[in-house]
Design a protein around this motif. Structure first.
Motif, PDB file in Angstrom:
ATOM      1  N   GLU A   1      -6.041  -7.793  12.592  1.00 13.61           N
ATOM      2  CA  GLU A   1      -5.070  -8.905  11.545  1.00 13.61           C
ATOM      3  C   GLU A   1      -5.255  -8.859   9.546  1.00 13.61           C
ATOM      4  OE1 GLU A   1      -4.767 -13.487  12.172  1.00 13.61           O
ATOM      5  OE2 GLU A   1      -4.704 -12.984  14.146  1.00 13.61           O
ATOM      6  N   LEU A   2      -6.642  -8.658  10.037  1.00 15.02           N
ATOM      7  CA  LEU A   2      -7.256  -8.218   8.820  1.00 15.02           C
ATOM      8  C   LEU A   2      -6.784  -6.797   7.798  1.00 15.02           C
ATOM      9  CD1 LEU A   2      -9.116  -9.280   5.652  1.00 15.02           C
ATOM     10  CD2 LEU A   2     -11.338  -7.748   7.517  1.00 15.02           C
ATOM     11  N   GLY A   3      -6.687  -5.632   9.178  1.00 16.96           N
ATOM     12  CA  GLY A   3      -6.413  -4.155   8.732  1.00 16.96           C
ATOM     13  C   GLY A   3      -4.844  -4.603   7.812  1.00 16.96           C
ATOM     14  N   ARG A   4      -4.311  -5.576   8.645  1.00 16.19           N
ATOM     15  CA  ARG A   4      -2.825  -5.225   8.744  1.00 16.19           C
ATOM     16  C   ARG A   4      -2.241  -6.024   7.110  1.00 16.19           C
ATOM     17  NH1 ARG A   4      -0.622  -8.898  12.669  1.00 16.19           N
ATOM     18  NH2 ARG A   4      -1.065  -7.255  14.014  1.00 16.19           N
ATOM     19  N   LEU A   5      -3.454  -7.038   6.586  1.00 16.03           N
ATOM     20  CA  LEU A   5      -3.094  -8.006   5.481  1.00 16.03           C
ATOM     21  C   LEU A   5      -3.983  -6.546   4.796  1.00 16.03           C
ATOM     22  CD1 LEU A   5      -2.827 -10.705   3.994  1.00 16.03           C
ATOM     23  CD2 LEU A   5      -5.452 -10.554   4.590  1.00 16.03           C
ATOM     24  N   LEU A   6      -5.373  -6.615   4.986  1.00 15.61           N
ATOM     25  CA  LEU A   6      -5.268  -5.071   3.749  1.00 15.61           C
ATOM     26  C   LEU A   6      -4.509  -3.798   3.400  1.00 15.61           C
ATOM     27  CD1 LEU A   6      -9.095  -5.449   4.412  1.00 15.61           C
ATOM     28  CD2 LEU A   6      -8.490  -6.366   2.814  1.00 15.61           C
ATOM     29  N   ARG A   7      -4.015  -3.623   4.095  1.00 20.05           N
ATOM     30  CA  ARG A   7      -3.384  -2.266   4.987  1.00 20.05           C
ATOM     31  C   ARG A   7      -1.847  -2.319   3.920  1.00 20.05           C
ATOM     32  NH1 ARG A   7      -4.459  -1.475  10.129  1.00 20.05           N
ATOM     33  NH2 ARG A   7      -1.443  -2.554  10.508  1.00 20.05           N
ATOM     34  N   THR A   8      -1.347  -3.862   3.501  1.00 19.05           N
ATOM     35  CA  THR A   8      -0.488  -4.855   2.706  1.00 19.05           C
ATOM     36  C   THR A   8      -0.924  -4.392   1.228  1.00 19.05           C
ATOM     37  OG1 THR A   8       0.099  -5.987   4.778  1.00 19.05           O
ATOM     38  CG2 THR A   8       1.883  -6.069   2.542  1.00 19.05           C
ATOM     39  N   GLU A   9      -2.084  -5.536   0.758  1.00 21.24           N
ATOM     40  CA  GLU A   9      -2.405  -6.090  -0.270  1.00 21.24           C
ATOM     41  C   GLU A   9      -3.383  -5.135  -1.023  1.00 21.24           C
ATOM     42  OE1 GLU A   9      -2.127  -9.147  -1.678  1.00 21.24           O
ATOM     43  OE2 GLU A   9      -0.891  -9.682   0.016  1.00 21.24           O
ATOM     44  N   ILE A  10      -3.633  -3.998  -1.027  1.00 17.62           N
ATOM     45  CA  ILE A  10      -4.861  -2.995  -1.000  1.00 17.62           C
ATOM     46  C   ILE A  10      -3.150  -1.284  -2.395  1.00 17.62           C
ATOM     47  CG2 ILE A  10      -5.778  -1.023  -1.789  1.00 17.62           C
ATOM     48  CD1 ILE A  10      -7.598  -2.439   0.380  1.00 17.62           C
ATOM     49  N   PRO A  11      -2.479  -1.138  -1.734  1.00 19.35           N
ATOM     50  CA  PRO A  11      -1.501  -0.692  -1.816  1.00 19.35           C
ATOM     51  C   PRO A  11      -0.622  -1.795  -2.931  1.00 19.35           C
ATOM     52  CG  PRO A  11      -1.508  -0.165   0.394  1.00 19.35           C
ATOM     53  CD  PRO A  11      -2.511  -1.361   0.501  1.00 19.35           C
ATOM     54  N   ARG A  12      -0.340  -2.503  -2.450  1.00 19.67           N
ATOM     55  CA  ARG A  12      -0.026  -3.552  -3.865  1.00 19.67           C
ATOM     56  C   ARG A  12      -0.488  -3.857  -4.535  1.00 19.67           C
ATOM     57  NH1 ARG A  12       2.115  -8.375  -4.406  1.00 19.67           N
ATOM     58  NH2 ARG A  12      -0.306  -9.662  -3.516  1.00 19.67           N
ATOM     59  N   LEU A  13      -1.758  -3.474  -4.665  1.00 16.77           N
ATOM     60  CA  LEU A  13      -2.566  -4.589  -6.170  1.00 16.77           C
ATOM     61  C   LEU A  13      -2.962  -3.122  -6.526  1.00 16.77           C
ATOM     62  CD1 LEU A  13      -4.510  -7.570  -4.465  1.00 16.77           C
ATOM     63  CD2 LEU A  13      -2.686  -7.478  -6.348  1.00 16.77           C
ATOM     64  N   PHE A  14      -3.468  -2.222  -6.465  1.00 20.52           N
ATOM     65  CA  PHE A  14      -4.122  -1.095  -7.044  1.00 20.52           C
ATOM     66  C   PHE A  14      -3.421   0.066  -6.974  1.00 20.52           C
ATOM     67  CE2 PHE A  14      -6.880  -3.978  -5.403  1.00 20.52           C
ATOM     68  CZ  PHE A  14      -8.485  -4.132  -5.860  1.00 20.52           C
ATOM     69  N   PRO A  15      -3.067   1.451  -8.312  1.00 17.26           N
ATOM     70  CA  PRO A  15      -3.369   2.094  -8.339  1.00 17.26           C
ATOM     71  C   PRO A  15      -2.987   3.307  -6.597  1.00 17.26           C
ATOM     72  CG  PRO A  15      -5.375   2.023 -10.240  1.00 17.26           C
ATOM     73  CD  PRO A  15      -4.958   0.377  -9.063  1.00 17.26           C
ATOM     74  N   LYS A  16      -2.347   4.080  -7.071  1.00 21.16           N
ATOM     75  CA  LYS A  16      -2.377   5.077  -5.724  1.00 21.16           C
ATOM     76  C   LYS A  16      -3.358   5.861  -5.936  1.00 21.16           C
ATOM     77  CE  LYS A  16       2.260   6.609  -4.986  1.00 21.16           C
ATOM     78  NZ  LYS A  16       2.450   5.485  -5.169  1.00 21.16           N
ATOM     79  N   ASP A  17      -4.367   6.537  -6.990  1.00 18.13           N
ATOM     80  CA  ASP A  17      -5.271   6.920  -6.889  1.00 18.13           C
ATOM     81  C   ASP A  17      -6.824   6.498  -6.863  1.00 18.13           C
ATOM     82  OD1 ASP A  17      -6.048   5.542  -9.390  1.00 18.13           O
ATOM     83  OD2 ASP A  17      -6.238   6.762 -11.034  1.00 18.13           O
ATOM     84  N   ILE A  18      -6.764   5.752  -6.058  1.00 15.32           N
ATOM     85  CA  ILE A  18      -8.299   4.459  -5.824  1.00 15.32           C
ATOM     86  C   ILE A  18      -8.872   5.078  -4.200  1.00 15.32           C
ATOM     87  CG2 ILE A  18      -6.945   2.329  -4.628  1.00 15.32           C
ATOM     88  CD1 ILE A  18      -9.043   2.084  -7.622  1.00 15.32           C
ATOM     89  N   PHE A  19      -9.985   4.617  -4.412  1.00 18.75           N
ATOM     90  CA  PHE A  19     -10.742   4.998  -3.746  1.00 18.75           C
ATOM     91  C   PHE A  19     -11.429   4.168  -2.771  1.00 18.75           C
ATOM     92  CE2 PHE A  19     -14.459   6.460  -1.107  1.00 18.75           C
ATOM     93  CZ  PHE A  19     -14.317   7.536  -0.213  1.00 18.75           C
ATOM     94  N   VAL A  20     -10.712   3.598  -1.320  1.00 17.06           N
ATOM     95  CA  VAL A  20     -11.183   2.523  -1.083  1.00 17.06           C
ATOM     96  C   VAL A  20     -12.553   2.664   0.482  1.00 17.06           C
ATOM     97  CG1 VAL A  20     -11.142   0.374  -0.177  1.00 17.06           C
ATOM     98  CG2 VAL A  20      -8.736   1.423  -1.214  1.00 17.06           C
ATOM     99  N   LEU A  21     -13.639   2.631  -0.429  1.00 11.98           N
ATOM    100  CA  LEU A  21     -15.143   2.017   0.834  1.00 11.98           C
ATOM    101  C   LEU A  21     -15.057   0.231   0.742  1.00 11.98           C
ATOM    102  CD1 LEU A  21     -18.211   1.860  -0.858  1.00 11.98           C
ATOM    103  CD2 LEU A  21     -17.143   3.662  -2.313  1.00 11.98           C
ATOM    104  N   ALA A  22     -16.265   0.545   2.323  1.00 12.05           N
ATOM    105  CA  ALA A  22     -16.703  -0.717   2.615  1.00 12.05           C
ATOM    106  C   ALA A  22     -17.881   0.127   3.794  1.00 12.05           C
ATOM    107  CB  ALA A  22     -15.322  -1.326   3.692  1.00 12.05           C
ATOM    108  N   GLU A  23     -18.687  -1.928   3.752  1.00 11.82           N
ATOM    109  CA  GLU A  23     -20.671  -1.470   4.094  1.00 11.82           C
ATOM    110  C   GLU A  23     -20.436  -2.853   5.224  1.00 11.82           C
ATOM    111  OE1 GLU A  23     -21.526  -3.636   0.387  1.00 11.82           O
ATOM    112  OE2 GLU A  23     -21.289  -1.783  -0.717  1.00 11.82           O
ATOM    113  N   PRO A  24     -19.762  -2.365   6.118  1.00 13.19           N
ATOM    114  CA  PRO A  24     -19.106  -2.881   7.644  1.00 13.19           C
ATOM    115  C   PRO A  24     -20.734  -2.711   7.799  1.00 13.19           C
ATOM    116  CG  PRO A  24     -18.515  -0.932   7.870  1.00 13.19           C
ATOM    117  CD  PRO A  24     -18.627  -0.922   6.586  1.00 13.19           C
ATOM    118  N   GLY A  25     -21.101  -3.796   8.342  1.00  8.41           N
ATOM    119  CA  GLY A  25     -22.623  -4.175   9.053  1.00  8.41           C
ATOM    120  C   GLY A  25     -22.283  -4.197  10.529  1.00  8.41           C
TER     121      GLY A  25
END
Ligand SMILES: Cc1ncc(COP(=O)(O)O)c(C=O)c1O
Length: 385
Positions: free
Chosen positions: A238-262
Motif C-alpha cells: 500500500e505504501l509502495g503504491r502511494l510513493l509510486r504516485t507521489e514521488i514522480p508527481r512531486l519531484f523532477p525526473k532526474d532525482i535519485f531516490v534512496l531509502a534506509e530501511p532497517g
C-alpha cells in the motif's frame, strides 16, 4: 520457521538462542524492491548489526546506512576483497553515514573515503568543513512523525523554513550538498507522514534548485517502513503504491531516490528461543523467569517501545501470568499480562519477529551474556556453533 525446527536448534545449541533466517532476510529485501522498485535500499545497520546479516544483504545487492565509525568498518570489512577503485565506488554509491551528529574523530576517519553524510545544523557544517571536507552532504529535514512507534523528529532534522539557508551555508563553506533526507519515525503505519514529508522535501528542493543548487539530485526517504508484526499493520504494498504516485508527481525526473530501511528488512527474520528458569506465585499470579530479558534480546521493550508476545511450545489451557527476565532488576519485566499454559522449569518459550532493535542493544548486565546466535541459510544448514 517451524516450531519443531526451533526446538531442535535449542536442543542442539542451548538457550537463549537467537535464530536468524537468512532466506527471510532475502525475501524481505525482494519484497522491498518489488513494492518500491525505483528506490535503492540502504540497509540501516543499526537495526541489527550482526556481520552475517550485513554480508547477506551485501551479496543480495543492498546498499548501507551506517550510524557510527564501527558500523562503517563493519560494512567495509565486507568489501575488502574488491579492488581499490571498486571499493571507493561502493562507498560513494552505496554507503550513507546517516547520523546527523558526528564527532571529530569519526569525521577525520571518514574523510579519505569521501562519503555521503547527513547534517542538519550550522555547527555540523563547521565540523565537516574542518575535518571531512571531501564528504558529500545530505540535509536532513524535520518532518511529521505522527503515530510512528518510535518518534525521531524531536532529535533530528532542520526546520523546513531554515533548509535553504543551511544549504547555502554549506555551499559557502566549500561543501557540496547532494540532496535531502528525512525520517518519518520507525514503524510508521500513518502513511500520511510520508506524503507530508515528500511535500516538504519537494518544496525545499524546488527553491534550492531555483537558487542554483543544481547538484542536489538525491532524495533519501529514510526508514520507517512497517514490519508486518500482525495482520493490522498496513502492508508495504500500500505504501509502495502511494510513493509510486507521489514521488514522480512531486519531484523532477532526474532525482535519485534512496531509502534506509532497517526494521522492515530484519524484524521478521529472527526468532528468540528461551527457557523457563524459575517459577513463583506472587499475589496469586504465576510468575515465570526466563533466561533472556529486557537487558538482552528483549531490549526493544525499553528502547523500541515494542510489545513482544511470548509463546509456549507446549499446548494446554492458558492462564494469565507474568514473565520476567533473568537479572535482579525489576525493570527486567517482559510482560505482566501474558497468556501461557502451565510451564515447568526447563520448558522452552519463543518470541517471533524479534530481528530489529533487539540483540543490537543487548548488554552483559548482571554478567549474563547476549544470546547465542545461529544462522540458517537453508533448511538443514545452521552455522556450526
Ligand atoms: C537515520 C536513520 N535511518 C534509518 C533508520 C531505520 O529506520 P527503520 O528501522 O524504521 O526502517 C533509523 C532508525 O532509527 C535512523 O535513525
Amino acid at each position: 520457521m517451524t516450531r519443531r525446527k526451533l526446538v531442535s536448534l535449542a536442543r542442539q545449541h542451548g538457550t537463549p538462542l537467537f535464530v536468524v533466517d537468512h532466506r527471510q532476510l532475502r525475501r524481505n529485501l525482494v519484497q522491498f524492491r518489488r513494492w518500491l522498485p525505483f528506490v535503492q535500499p540502504y540497509y540501516a545497520v543499526k537495526a541489527n548489526s550482526l556481520p552475517e546479516i550485513v554480508r547477506t544483504f551485501y551479496r543480495a545487492g543492498a546498499s548501507f546506512d551506517v550510524a557510527s565509525w564501527a558500523e562503517f568498518q563493519l560494512v567495509y570489512e565486507n568489501i575488502r576483497d574488491l579492488p581499490e577503485k571498486e571499493r571507493q565506488d561502493f562507498i560513494w554509491d552505496k554507503v550513507i553515514y546517516a547520523n546527523p551528529i558526528k564527532d571529530r574523530e569519526t569525521l577525520c576517519a571518514l574523510d579519505p573515503y569521501k562519503p555521503l553524510v547527513t547534517y542538519d545544523n550550522y555547527e555540523e557544517i563547521r565540523k565537516i568543513r574542518r575535518y571531512a571536507p571531501h564528504a558529500g552532504l545530505m540535509l536532513r529535514l524535520r518532518v511529521p512523525n505522527t503515530g510512528a512507534m518510535v518518534e525521531l523528529s524531536s532529535k533530528f532534522g532542520c526546520e523546513p523554513g531554515e533548509a535553504v539557508r543551511l544549504i547555502e551555508a554549506a555551499h559557502d563553506a566549500g561543501l557540496t550538498v547532494e540532496g535531502l533526507s528525512f525520517h518519518v519515525g520507525s514503524q510508521t503505519t500513518n502513511f500520511q507522514n510520508y506524503v507530508q514529508a515528500l511535500h516538504i522535501a519537494a518544496g525545499v528542493l524546488r527553491e534550492a534548485r531555483s537558487r542554483g543548487f543544481k547538484k542536489m539530485i538525491q532524495l533519501d526517504i529514510g526508514g520507517g517502513f512497517p514490519a508486518p508484526y500482525d495482520a493490522n499493520v498496513r502492508p508495504l504494498r500500500e505504501l509502495g503504491r502511494l510513493l509510486r504516485t507521489e514521488i514522480p508527481r512531486l519531484f523532477p525526473k532526474d532525482i535519485f531516490v534512496l531509502a534506509e530501511p532497517g526494521r522492515y528488512l530484519v524484524a521478521t527474520a529472527c526468532t528468540l528461543v528461551a527457557e523457563v528458569i524459575g517459577k513463583a506465585v506472587r499475589d496469586g499470579k504465576v510468575c515465570y523467569y526466563i533466561n533472556d530479558g529486557v537487558y538482552h534480546t528483549l531490549s526493544g521493550i525499553v528502547f523500541d517501545h515494542m510489545k513482544y508476545k511470548v509463546r509456549a511450545f507446549k499446548h494446554g489451557p492458558t492462564s494469565l501470568c507474568a514473565v520476567f527476565g533473568p537479572t535482579c532488576d525489576a525493570l527486567d519485566t517482559i510482560s505482566l499480562a501474558e497468556e501461557l499454559p502451565d510451564l515447568k522449569l526447563g520448558d522452552l518459550v519463543y518470541v517471533e519477529n524479534i530481528g530489529a532493535y533487539s540483540i543490537a542493544s543487548s548488554t552483559h548486565f548482571n554478567g549474563f551474556p547476549p544470546a547465542k546466535v545461529v544462522h540458517l541459510y537453508a533448511d538443514e544448514d545452521p552455522t556450526p556453533p
